[in-house]
Design a protein around this motif. Structure first.
Motif, short mmCIF file in Angstrom:
data_model
loop_
_atom_site.label_atom_id
_atom_site.label_comp_id
_atom_site.label_asym_id
_atom_site.label_seq_id
_atom_site.Cartn_x
_atom_site.Cartn_y
_atom_site.Cartn_z
N PRO A 171 5.49 -2.75 -1.95
CA PRO A 171 6.61 -2.94 -0.81
C PRO A 171 7.69 -4.11 -1.31
O PRO A 171 7.06 -5.15 -1.80
CB PRO A 171 5.86 -3.34 0.20
CG PRO A 171 4.37 -2.71 0.11
CD PRO A 171 4.22 -2.51 -1.41
N SER A 205 11.27 -3.40 3.53
CA SER A 205 10.76 -3.54 2.50
C SER A 205 9.90 -2.27 2.25
O SER A 205 10.03 -1.76 0.77
CB SER A 205 9.72 -4.76 2.57
OG SER A 205 8.78 -4.72 3.78
N ASN A 206 9.14 -1.77 3.17
CA ASN A 206 8.46 -0.52 2.84
C ASN A 206 9.14 0.69 2.47
O ASN A 206 9.03 1.58 1.74
CB ASN A 206 7.36 -0.32 4.01
CG ASN A 206 6.22 -1.28 4.00
OD1 ASN A 206 6.03 -2.26 3.11
ND2 ASN A 206 5.71 -1.37 5.17
N VAL A 230 3.73 4.77 -4.36
CA VAL A 230 3.54 3.57 -3.66
C VAL A 230 2.09 2.89 -3.58
O VAL A 230 1.36 3.72 -3.64
CB VAL A 230 3.99 3.69 -2.13
CG1 VAL A 230 3.75 2.16 -1.41
CG2 VAL A 230 5.45 4.17 -2.06
#
Length: 203
Positions: free
Chosen positions: A50, A82-83, A102
């Motif tokens: 992130p 951010s994510n 991710v």
């Protein structure tokens, strides 16, 4: 003359209906990137963690100023820019044939490379005028690439802006502008780096 009057009335009614204030307008990140899917991925395993959100105003993605007064706000449905941007990068890299995913933390999932980003600017704003709306988007990201095979670090900054003008505003116009801008900056990023075995280097 009657047709002109009807047109003006419809336009004014439409403008009045769009003059609400305080509404939150969702902007999905990542959007849908253009282009065909890439071949089967190969190369190093890349973990994208992130990003760090260092924008001046983290409350919203931007504002829409209505022609007849009042403001609405663009917002990311997930609530975490951010994510969302990290996932957007993963989606883009995957379409380019990179093995990206991710991760929650650096070095997770046995990755060969970890990419972290710092967002200093990401916004989209719309300003209503008579029978038109002007849109403007900005993005500035610093990428930090950690190569775990030799503990080397690569840093690269990309930035960009985009504008558009539409006759009748639709949230999809702002959505498309942000998506196109992110895609453009990710393309710049890939143009500045290269894969070297199990690592990523600057060109």
């Amino acid at each position: 003359m009657n047709a002109l009057r009807v047109l003006v009335c419809v336009a004014l009614i439409g403008l009045a209906g769009c003059a609400g204030s305080g509404e939150k307008i969702p902007i999905a990140i990542p959007g849908t990137f253009t282009g065909a899917a890439a071949p089967a991925p190969g190369g190093p395993r890349i973990a994208v963690v992130p990003f760090e959100d260092k924008r001046g105003d983290q409350r919203y993605l931007g504002r829409r100023a209505h022609f007849l007064g009042g403001e609405s706000y663009f917002d990311v449905p997930s609530g975490a820019v951010s994510n969302a941007v990290a996932q957007a990068l993963v989606d883009y890299l995957t379409r380019q044939g990179w093995r990206a995913s991710v991760a929650r933390a650096p070095g997770a999932d046995g990755a060969d490379v970890t990419i972290h980003g710092t967002i200093t600017e990401l916004s989209v704003n719309a300003t209503g005028g008579f029978l038109h709306t002007d849109l403007a988007a900005k993005n500035n990201v610093m990428f930090q690439i950690a190569n775990h095979s030799d503990d080397s670090t690569v840093r690269e900054r990309v930035s960009g802006s985009a504008t558009d003008q539409v006759f009748w505003f639709d949230p999809e116009d702002a959505q498309a502008l942000v998506t196109d801008l992110l895609e453009s900056n990710f393309r710049k990023f890939l143009g500045d780096v290269r894969i070297d075995g199990r690592a990523i280097r600057l060109r």
